[in-house]
Motif scaffolding. Sequence first.
Motif, mmCIF file in Angstrom:
data_model
loop_
_atom_site.group_PDB
_atom_site.id
_atom_site.type_symbol
_atom_site.label_atom_id
_atom_site.label_comp_id
_atom_site.label_asym_id
_atom_site.label_seq_id
_atom_site.Cartn_x
_atom_site.Cartn_y
_atom_site.Cartn_z
ATOM 1 N N ARG A 72 0.903 -1.159 0.000
ATOM 2 C CA ARG A 72 0.000 0.000 0.000
ATOM 3 C C ARG A 72 0.937 1.203 0.000
ATOM 4 O O ARG A 72 1.408 1.635 1.047
ATOM 5 N N ASP A 128 -12.561 -8.628 -0.434
ATOM 6 C CA ASP A 128 -13.723 -7.936 0.148
ATOM 7 C C ASP A 128 -14.958 -7.905 -0.761
ATOM 8 O O ASP A 128 -16.067 -7.675 -0.291
ATOM 9 N N GLU A 223 -15.945 -7.649 10.245
ATOM 10 C CA GLU A 223 -14.989 -6.829 11.016
ATOM 11 C C GLU A 223 -15.369 -5.343 11.045
ATOM 12 O O GLU A 223 -15.064 -4.644 11.997
ATOM 13 N N HIS A 253 -6.040 -13.006 8.863
ATOM 14 C CA HIS A 253 -5.374 -13.056 7.562
ATOM 15 C C HIS A 253 -5.338 -14.429 6.900
ATOM 16 O O HIS A 253 -4.944 -14.519 5.731
ATOM 17 N N ARG A 256 -6.857 -14.486 3.618
ATOM 18 C CA ARG A 256 -6.211 -13.870 2.453
ATOM 19 C C ARG A 256 -5.289 -14.834 1.700
ATOM 20 O O ARG A 256 -4.831 -14.519 0.596
HETATM 21 O O1 F6P Z 1 -8.866 -5.411 1.767
HETATM 22 C C1 F6P Z 1 -8.489 -6.679 2.157
HETATM 23 C C2 F6P Z 1 -8.335 -6.762 3.655
HETATM 24 O O2 F6P Z 1 -7.949 -8.087 3.996
HETATM 25 C C3 F6P Z 1 -9.559 -6.331 4.465
HETATM 26 O O3 F6P Z 1 -10.549 -7.344 4.518
HETATM 27 C C4 F6P Z 1 -8.937 -6.004 5.798
HETATM 28 O O4 F6P Z 1 -9.720 -5.055 6.478
HETATM 29 C C5 F6P Z 1 -7.597 -5.417 5.403
HETATM 30 O O5 F6P Z 1 -7.322 -5.879 4.090
HETATM 31 C C6 F6P Z 1 -6.461 -5.779 6.300
HETATM 32 O O6 F6P Z 1 -5.340 -5.071 5.900
HETATM 33 P P1 F6P Z 1 -3.849 -5.427 6.335
HETATM 34 O O7 F6P Z 1 -3.444 -6.676 5.593
HETATM 35 O O8 F6P Z 1 -3.050 -4.249 5.919
HETATM 36 O O9 F6P Z 1 -3.871 -5.659 7.808
#
Ligand code: F6P
Length: 323
Positions: A72, A128, A223, A253, A256
């Motif tokens: 990011r 998301d 969340e 996570h 993800r």
């Molecule tokens: O946008 C994807 C996401 O996994 C969201 O669901 C969550 O709020 C955010 O990213 C978490 O971000 P990071 O990986 O920076 O903690």
Amino acid sequence: IKKIGVLTSGGDAPGMNAAVRAVVRASIYYGIDVFGIYKGYDGLINGNMEQLYVRSVSNILSRGGTFLLSARSKEFRTKEGRAKAYENFKANGLDALVVIGGDGSFTGADIFSQEFDVPVIGIPGTIDNDLSGTDFTIGYDTACNTAREAIDKIRDTASSHERLFFVEVMGRDAGFIALNSAIGGGAVAMIVPEHNWSIDALISRLKKGAANQKASNVVIVAEGCHLGSSYDIAEKVKEHIPHYDIRVSVLGHLQRGGSPTTLDRVLASRMGVAAVEGLREGQSKVMVGVINNKISYTPIGEAIKTIKRLDDDEFRIAKILSI
Ligand code: F6P
């Protein structure tokens, strides 16, 4: 278009690799050179990129994460950062950019393409599912399957101990993963940011379930919901029904990661090819999407500004089935 750059940006999502692979192979198929840019926009700012070939993307279709790495980028939010990115864009002879990411990444893409009149195409990659202009984003299906699998396991132990579980899922400000997991995982209730539920309503749902001899109780919490974290909600419920044995599980996570589902691989492959074909046809400042199973292109600005609604019918179904 002779040379394009591709990058992945923001939170990674399963299927991003499949999208990169599709962009690379479709470009080469159409005689376009393609450069992989590492670490999102930071790679563009620092000139961290290299040419990719057909075999550069071998064996990545089934892998989660993104081999291009993601970030990011704070620097890209500044005018100076974007100017540096443009210098590298030109210096490497790029004609267009494919950005795979979510709304934050597309906000950057939108500004960049307007500031320097650069052709940019977005591919929605985020677990998301919170982008308009596509029914589904890449990674959403895999994340939902991961969450549902975890919920199935939690239900086993929840029923053995007659416990009430609050399971918190990701989604940032949106409740798509929560709604999908609630239906797929058979939750007694779900709390999502899009619906103004109260603790009282939740308690009366739980009491009704108990009166109906409900065997196990799993509540899904998004969340980003308005009632606080799953721990806050669990505490408030405990105050009202102290005899409940309550546990909280935040999936975090793990949602993800993992190998993308077939649905995500196919979606990413279709979108990757459509991005390259769109650029060849002169599309720019748009996001590729799939709506009603057809490829579509939506202006990036529209995709990020329009709030995508949860499906009312799915919401209704979740309620009917939770009795
Ligand atoms: O946008 C994807 C996401 O996994 C969201 O669901 C969550 O709020 C955010 O990213 C978490 O971000 P990071 O990986 O920076 O903690």
